[in-house]
Motif scaffolding. Sequence first.
Motif, short mmCIF file in Angstrom:
data_model
loop_
_atom_site.label_atom_id
_atom_site.label_comp_id
_atom_site.label_asym_id
_atom_site.label_seq_id
_atom_site.Cartn_x
_atom_site.Cartn_y
_atom_site.Cartn_z
N ILE A 155 0.85 -1.19 0.00
CA ILE A 155 0.00 0.00 0.00
C ILE A 155 0.89 1.24 0.00
O ILE A 155 1.50 1.59 1.01
CB ILE A 155 -0.93 0.01 1.23
CG1 ILE A 155 -1.80 -1.25 1.23
CG2 ILE A 155 -1.81 1.26 1.23
CD1 ILE A 155 -2.63 -1.42 2.49
N LYS A 156 0.96 1.87 -1.16
CA LYS A 156 1.81 3.06 -1.30
C LYS A 156 1.00 4.35 -1.39
O LYS A 156 1.47 5.41 -0.99
CB LYS A 156 2.69 2.92 -2.54
CG LYS A 156 3.67 1.74 -2.47
CD LYS A 156 4.50 1.65 -3.74
CE LYS A 156 5.48 0.48 -3.66
NZ LYS A 156 6.28 0.33 -4.91
N THR A 157 -0.21 4.22 -1.93
CA THR A 157 -1.05 5.41 -2.09
C THR A 157 -2.49 5.08 -1.69
O THR A 157 -3.08 4.14 -2.22
CB THR A 157 -1.03 5.93 -3.54
OG1 THR A 157 0.32 6.10 -3.97
CG2 THR A 157 -1.76 7.26 -3.64
N LYS A 187 -3.83 10.72 -0.83
CA LYS A 187 -4.24 11.72 -1.79
C LYS A 187 -5.74 11.96 -1.62
O LYS A 187 -6.55 11.05 -1.83
CB LYS A 187 -3.91 11.27 -3.21
CG LYS A 187 -2.40 11.16 -3.45
CD LYS A 187 -2.05 10.81 -4.88
CE LYS A 187 -0.53 10.75 -5.05
NZ LYS A 187 -0.13 10.40 -6.44
N SER A 188 -6.06 13.16 -1.22
CA SER A 188 -7.46 13.52 -0.94
C SER A 188 -8.08 14.18 -2.17
O SER A 188 -7.50 15.10 -2.76
CB SER A 188 -7.51 14.47 0.26
OG SER A 188 -8.82 14.94 0.46
N LEU A 189 -9.26 13.70 -2.53
CA LEU A 189 -9.94 14.21 -3.72
C LEU A 189 -11.28 14.84 -3.38
O LEU A 189 -12.08 14.26 -2.65
CB LEU A 189 -10.18 13.07 -4.73
CG LEU A 189 -11.06 13.43 -5.93
CD1 LEU A 189 -10.34 14.41 -6.86
CD2 LEU A 189 -11.46 12.17 -6.70
N ILE A 228 -14.53 11.29 -12.65
CA ILE A 228 -13.35 11.91 -12.03
C ILE A 228 -12.76 10.96 -10.99
O ILE A 228 -11.53 10.80 -10.90
CB ILE A 228 -13.72 13.26 -11.38
CG1 ILE A 228 -14.11 14.27 -12.45
CG2 ILE A 228 -12.54 13.78 -10.54
CD1 ILE A 228 -13.01 14.59 -13.44
N ILE A 229 -13.61 10.31 -10.20
CA ILE A 229 -13.12 9.36 -9.21
C ILE A 229 -12.42 8.19 -9.89
O ILE A 229 -11.36 7.73 -9.45
CB ILE A 229 -14.26 8.85 -8.31
CG1 ILE A 229 -14.78 9.99 -7.43
CG2 ILE A 229 -13.81 7.69 -7.44
CD1 ILE A 229 -15.98 9.62 -6.57
N LEU A 230 -12.98 7.72 -10.98
CA LEU A 230 -12.38 6.61 -11.72
C LEU A 230 -11.01 7.03 -12.27
O LEU A 230 -10.03 6.27 -12.16
CB LEU A 230 -13.30 6.18 -12.87
CG LEU A 230 -12.93 4.89 -13.58
CD1 LEU A 230 -13.02 3.70 -12.65
CD2 LEU A 230 -13.81 4.67 -14.80
N TYR A 235 -5.12 7.15 -12.60
CA TYR A 235 -3.96 7.97 -12.94
C TYR A 235 -3.15 8.42 -11.74
O TYR A 235 -2.04 8.94 -11.89
CB TYR A 235 -4.39 9.16 -13.79
CG TYR A 235 -5.03 8.73 -15.09
CD1 TYR A 235 -4.29 8.02 -16.04
CD2 TYR A 235 -6.36 8.99 -15.36
CE1 TYR A 235 -4.86 7.59 -17.22
CE2 TYR A 235 -6.95 8.57 -16.55
CZ TYR A 235 -6.20 7.87 -17.47
OH TYR A 235 -6.78 7.43 -18.63
N LYS A 236 -3.68 8.24 -10.55
CA LYS A 236 -2.93 8.57 -9.34
C LYS A 236 -2.43 7.30 -8.65
O LYS A 236 -1.95 7.36 -7.52
CB LYS A 236 -3.79 9.39 -8.38
CG LYS A 236 -4.20 10.76 -8.93
CD LYS A 236 -2.98 11.64 -9.22
CE LYS A 236 -3.41 13.00 -9.74
NZ LYS A 236 -2.24 13.88 -10.02
#
Length: 277
Positions: A155-157, A187-189, A228-230, A235-236
């Motif tokens: 688990i890196k991200t 990473k918070s979205l 956007i969530i997908l 991509y992140k």
Amino acid sequence: MKKILLPTDFSDAATNAFVHALEFAKIVNAELILLHTFEIPIYDSQFFPENYASIYNSIELANFEMFKDEIPKLRTIAMERNLQDIVIKHRLMDGDLIYNLKNAVKEDQIDFVIIGTTGVSDWTKFFLGSNTNSVISEVDVPVLCVPIDAKFKSIKTIGFTTRYREKDKNELRKVLKIAKKTNAKVKSLYVKTSSSDVSDATFKDWEAEFANDNVDFLIIPSDDVKEIILDFILYKDIDILTTIKHKKSFFENLFDSGFSKKITKEVSVPVLVMHET
């Protein structure tokens, strides 16, 4: 976090979730409790006066024997992953899964539930609150839903979706504690729609409050929240997506069967569902 509960029917999906549960137990130094439930058919004793008790006994025995046969297989998996030191306990219960799961969470003071999903039907069942038997709707501890195709990796991200409610800060702190144990980045979205009521001052307040934590805040303007969530997951390089169960209508809309299908087929990442506190 001290205790993780894994409901299992010994299917491939459950076994895959077991691997995630083992690795997660190692990360947070927790013990793992396996819950297997089975339902006994209801028979009218007036039609089976002599065999009534033996029918129930044979069903219980069959489930016990299966349980006894499957447990060594799971322990072998633990040994193969050098996780044989993880404390694993077992519960075999007859009756409805959700009813027993709720009781187990309460009686064993469970901190976390991990459950395997086999596909779109499972995701719809687990995420949508219209079914009173929904796992997520019925338990008040975090639930990690693991798609059958989601193989465990470091688990890196960790992705964290937020609506910038004040209560969301409590859940972000919990996620940051988990991330710290694995040296993961959070990473918070936030998807800022045309109807967004979150002010720039709120964004700045969050960034200031968590300035010393390993978290990046992303704010993306769009009315297509699901896409956007997908894209965010893809991509992140998100390894686990965290979401908070707010009011029912928003949650149902976010995890409808169409979006669930995209997650399971295109990205296959575990989804951690936190509860608004």
